[in-house]
Design a protein around this motif. Structure first.
Motif, PDB file in Angstrom:
ATOM      1  N   ARG A 145       0.825  -1.212   0.000  1.00 39.55           N
ATOM      2  CA  ARG A 145       0.000   0.000   0.000  1.00 39.55           C
ATOM      3  C   ARG A 145       0.859   1.262   0.000  1.00 39.55           C
ATOM      4  NH1 ARG A 145      -2.252   2.844   4.279  1.00 39.55           N
ATOM      5  NH2 ARG A 145      -1.919   1.153   5.773  1.00 39.55           N
ATOM      6  N   SER A 160       2.487   1.960  -3.332  1.00 40.89           N
ATOM      7  CA  SER A 160       1.499   2.423  -4.313  1.00 40.89           C
ATOM      8  C   SER A 160       1.109   3.878  -4.089  1.00 40.89           C
ATOM      9  CB  SER A 160       0.237   1.549  -4.238  1.00 40.89           C
ATOM     10  OG  SER A 160       0.537   0.194  -4.477  1.00 40.89           O
ATOM     11  N   GLU A 161       1.187   4.329  -2.833  1.00 37.19           N
ATOM     12  CA  GLU A 161       0.684   5.661  -2.501  1.00 37.19           C
ATOM     13  C   GLU A 161       1.767   6.718  -2.332  1.00 37.19           C
ATOM     14  OE1 GLU A 161      -1.550   5.048   1.043  1.00 37.19           O
ATOM     15  OE2 GLU A 161      -3.179   3.935   0.055  1.00 37.19           O
ATOM     16  N   LYS A 162       2.951   6.320  -1.908  1.00 35.19           N
ATOM     17  CA  LYS A 162       3.988   7.288  -1.541  1.00 35.19           C
ATOM     18  C   LYS A 162       5.117   7.325  -2.574  1.00 35.19           C
ATOM     19  CE  LYS A 162       2.673   8.453   2.800  1.00 35.19           C
ATOM     20  NZ  LYS A 162       2.504   9.832   3.282  1.00 35.19           N
TER      21      LYS A 162
END
Length: 277
Positions: A27, A30-32
């Motif tokens: 996660r 994918s986000e940072k």
């Protein structure tokens, strides 16, 4: 602005997707955009994962299983490539806490601090960090959260090294491919007159080498060789304490450990160091 962080995870005979931090790392990656993942896989067979195709993920397979030091040096090279700020060392058996990673990304880096470490527990008790001004054993004192100029040792997994520290160290010591690399690392940081910041974040880690009943002879050989090298060549002030401790350990292992090769190897090391005094 967030710190640019490179997570260096070393795998051995374990699928990345089966590590305890996998879902969280997936996660975050994918986000940072400020978080990079570098995986050094010492397993016999190469593996695949959907994450390996991400731009901020690097995967290296090395079936020769060179241990940790070479893997960490490769992770440091990755940090240089992406011009990162922090290198997080992560073992496959460590559960990465969401709050810890957020804390690292928002840290105001102190030039006097050589490493940032969490409080790590295994099987319900704190194993890291410990004060290392005296010989490290079962009765070693445990620091609380804070910044310390005293000698402190922390296990590799969870340790975060600023780029400035890595530049000063040069490279991880290949004389310690696996065991006692963490002792050498924090000894080296202390030699640089850098402080250690113990963060008020808690991680859990499955440290199998705590139990002499389950450790195999090959791994114990690695541990005892690393110990002797560290105390003979680096933390020489504790060498005589180490030698004495080997004799005490021999007696305890003789009485408690079923694998007779363990106590015999410890006594052999003790005799070797006594002959060389």
């Amino acid at each position: 602005m967030e710190n640019k962080l490179v997570i260096t995870m070393v795998l051995y005979q374990t699928k990345f997707s089966e590590t305890p931090s996998y879902d969280y790392i997936k996660r975050v990656i994918s986000e940072k955009k400020s978080v990079y993942l570098f995986i050094y896989d010492n397993s016999q067979n190469e593996q695949a994962d959907t994450l390996f195709s991400f731009q901020n993920v690097r995967y290296v397979h090395d079936g020769t299983n060179p241990g940790l030091a070479k893997a960490y040096n490769a992770g440091r090279h990755c940090l240089n490539e992406v011009q990162g700020d922090l290198l997080l060392l992560l073992d496959q058996d460590t559960l990465l806490d969401e709050h810890y990673l957020e804390r690292l990304l928002s840290l105001s880096l102190d030039p006097e601090v050589g490493a940032y470490v969490p409080i790590v527990s295994s099987h319900g008790r704190q194993i890291s960090p410990v004060f290392s001004d005296k010989y490290i054993g079962g009765q070693s004192e445990l620091p609380k959260a804070g910044i310390y100029s005293e000698k402190i040792m922390s296990i590799n997994s969870g340790t975060v090294l600023p780029e400035a520290t890595l530049s000063s160290i040069g490279s991880f010591n290949l004389d310690f491919p696996l065991d006692f690399l963490d002792h050498w690392l924090f000894w080296k940081i202390h030699q640089l007159d850098k402080k250690i910041s113990v963060l008020n974040n808690h991680l859990t880690h499955d440290l199998s080498v705590l139990d002499y009943q389950t450790i195999n002879s090959k791994r114990y050989e690695s541990i005892i060789r690393g110990e002797t090298l560290f105390y003979k060549k680096y933390d020489q002030e504790q060498f005589y304490n180490h030698r004495r401790h080997l004799l005490l350990r021999t007696v305890k292992q003789f009485l408690r450990v079923k694998n007779r090769k363990i106590w015999r190897r410890t006594f052999l090391e003790y005799r070797s160091l006594m002959k060389g005094k």
